[in-house]
Design an enzyme around this catalytic site. Structure first.
Site, short mmCIF file in Angstrom:
data_model
loop_
_atom_site.label_atom_id
_atom_site.label_comp_id
_atom_site.label_asym_id
_atom_site.label_seq_id
_atom_site.Cartn_x
_atom_site.Cartn_y
_atom_site.Cartn_z
CG ASP A 90 3.71 -6.15 2.67
OD1 ASP A 90 2.49 -5.95 2.54
OD2 ASP A 90 4.34 -6.91 1.91
CD GLU A 102 0.07 -8.37 -1.86
OE1 GLU A 102 -0.12 -9.19 -2.79
OE2 GLU A 102 0.74 -7.34 -2.01
#
Ligand SMILES: [Zn+2]
Ligand SMILES: [Zn+2]
Length: 437
Positions: free
Chosen positions: A101, A168
């Protein structure tokens, strides 16, 4: 849930590595050969970032590459996560994790491949998106390592488990994969390895730290209540702005007066909102905090102090209600680097990359949900790779003005030395862990 089956190779026949012998690790020449493709992948990922749990195109770029290298690939694990297995005969299982991400940041690097992407965040607002934490670099290194490990199966044995994790940055991605059976549907690894780029080390240097390495983080909010009214008649009100201001200052004593100086703690009040204009005293003020520590007992004590101070300041001002303390977001636990594993990996890296390029580094108060793999019972180590031009780092040390760090709109790793070192460190560590029993 789509599942790709790669080609089966007869490489298991080559597992004739004598016990205890250190097989040869990746050479700089081999990594140079991988680099042009990895740089192209990095630029593509950088230009096209996706927010937490929205990493659909990102995962779709990575999964087929792994399948074509012969990995058994499962997608959609814990949302958009990928698990890729390469079985290479009897031996231990080692996991290497990357994140998928990006962040809601408007890029200001000026790079020719800078992101101009936007996306809707979880609240439905359109926000800019940027790989401001270097997860694009981690993915490119992870793919390079996947290729090198697939091409050099005679140098290791066991099972390589590559994991690409969603979300994350918001926390919750590692937990989503674990809750989706990461260690039940797939082999529970003997070791887990992760690598993150770093703003304090020169590009191409590996940093390691045994024990607690990245802090636990929680995000309390405090709503302070008063009794609003006309700004010209403060005596008829109970002003929550003044109460909030006192709370901001009193909270500073948690770290400076109540915490053992040997216990690292951060209490940051990053947001304070109340009122609409200067001549109106509002009814309430909201504070948003970040509280960080390593030790669970310390965290509990800090939260107790926070609650006590907020209540006491409200009571001192005669507030009509006690402050409301809530918690925003997902709490993240501290990353604990297994000491024996960290020592073993650091020694293996130093033997190949040299002591100058593999250095012990201090712990950090930033957080990472890599913590969850260790908490699930797998010895784990998170390494850092320096990503800053050494000349800029030297200049920053001279002037005392820090270089941009991850999460900054200006964070841009010095790509070639950082990416090459990341692949070399990952392949060297994996060959060490999977080379000898
Ligand atoms: Zn980050
Ligand atoms: Zn990160």
């Amino acid at each position: 849930m789509p599942r790709f089956h790669g080609l089966l190779f007869a490489a298991t026949l080559f597992c004739a590595i004598p016990l205890g012998a250190q097989p040869p690790a990746s050479s700089p020449t081999e990594i140079d050969a991988l680099y042009p493709d990895l740089e192209a992948l990095y630029r593509d990922l950088h230009r096209n970032p996706e927010l937490a749990f929205q990493e659909i195109q990102t995962a779709a770029k990575l999964a087929p590459r792994l399948a074509s290298l012969g990995y058994e690939v499962t997608t959609g694990v814990g949302g958009t996560g990928i698990v890729a297995l390469l079985k290479n005969g009897a031996g231990p299982t080692a996991m290497l994790r990357t994140e998928l991400d990006a962040l809601p940041v408007a890029e200001k690097t000026g790079a020719p491949f800078a992101s101009r992407a936007t996306a809707k965040n979880a609240a439905g607002l359109t926000v800019p998106v940027m790989h401001a934490c270097g997860h694009d670099l981690h993915m490119a290194a992870w793919i390079g390592t996947a290729k090198w490990m697939a091409d050099h199966r005679q140098r290791w044995r066991g099972t390589l488990m590559l994991v690409a994790q969603p979300a994350e940055e918001t926390g919750g991605g590692a937990t989503a994969m674990l809750n989706d059976g990461l260690f039940q549907r797939f082999p529970k690894p003997d070791f887990t390895l992760g690598l993150h780029d770093d703003d304090t080390l020169p590009a191409g240097t590996i940093g390691f730290h045994p024990g607690f390495f990245r802090a636990a983080a929680i995000s309390p909010t405090i709503t302070v209540y008063g009794r609003g009214g006309h700004g010209a008649m403060p005596h008829n009100t109970i002003d929550p702005v003044v109460i909030a201001a006192r709370i901001v200052l009193s909270l500073q004593t948690i770290v400076s007066r109540e915490t053992n100086p040997m216990d690292p703690v951060v209490v940051t009040i990053g947001s304070i909102h109340g009122g609409t204009q200067g001549n109106i005293i509002p009814d309430e003020v909201k504070l948003e905090l970040s509280v960080r520590s390593f030790n669970e007992d310390v965290r509990k004590r800090v939260l107790g102090s926070l609650e006590r101070i907020a209540r006491a300041e409200a009571m001192a001002a005669g507030a009509p209600r006690e402050p409301l303390i809530q918690f925003a977001g997902i709490p993240v636990n501290a990353v604990y680097n297994d000491a024996a594993l960290t020592g073993r990996v650091a020694a293996a890296l130093q033997a190949v990359m040299g002591q100058q390029r593999v250095v012990e580094m201090p712990a950090k108060m930033t957080s990472e949900d890599f913590s969850e793999y260790g908490r699930a019972g797998v010895p784990s180590v998170l390494l850092h790779v320096g990503a800053v031009d050494p000349a800029k780092l030297a200049e920053a040390r001279r002037t005392g003005i820090a270089v941009p760090a991850p999460h900054s709109p200006e964070w841009l790793p010095q790509l070639e030395p950082t990416l090459k070192a990341a692949v070399q460190a990952e392949t060297t560590a994996l060959v060490n862990l999977l080379g000898a029993k």
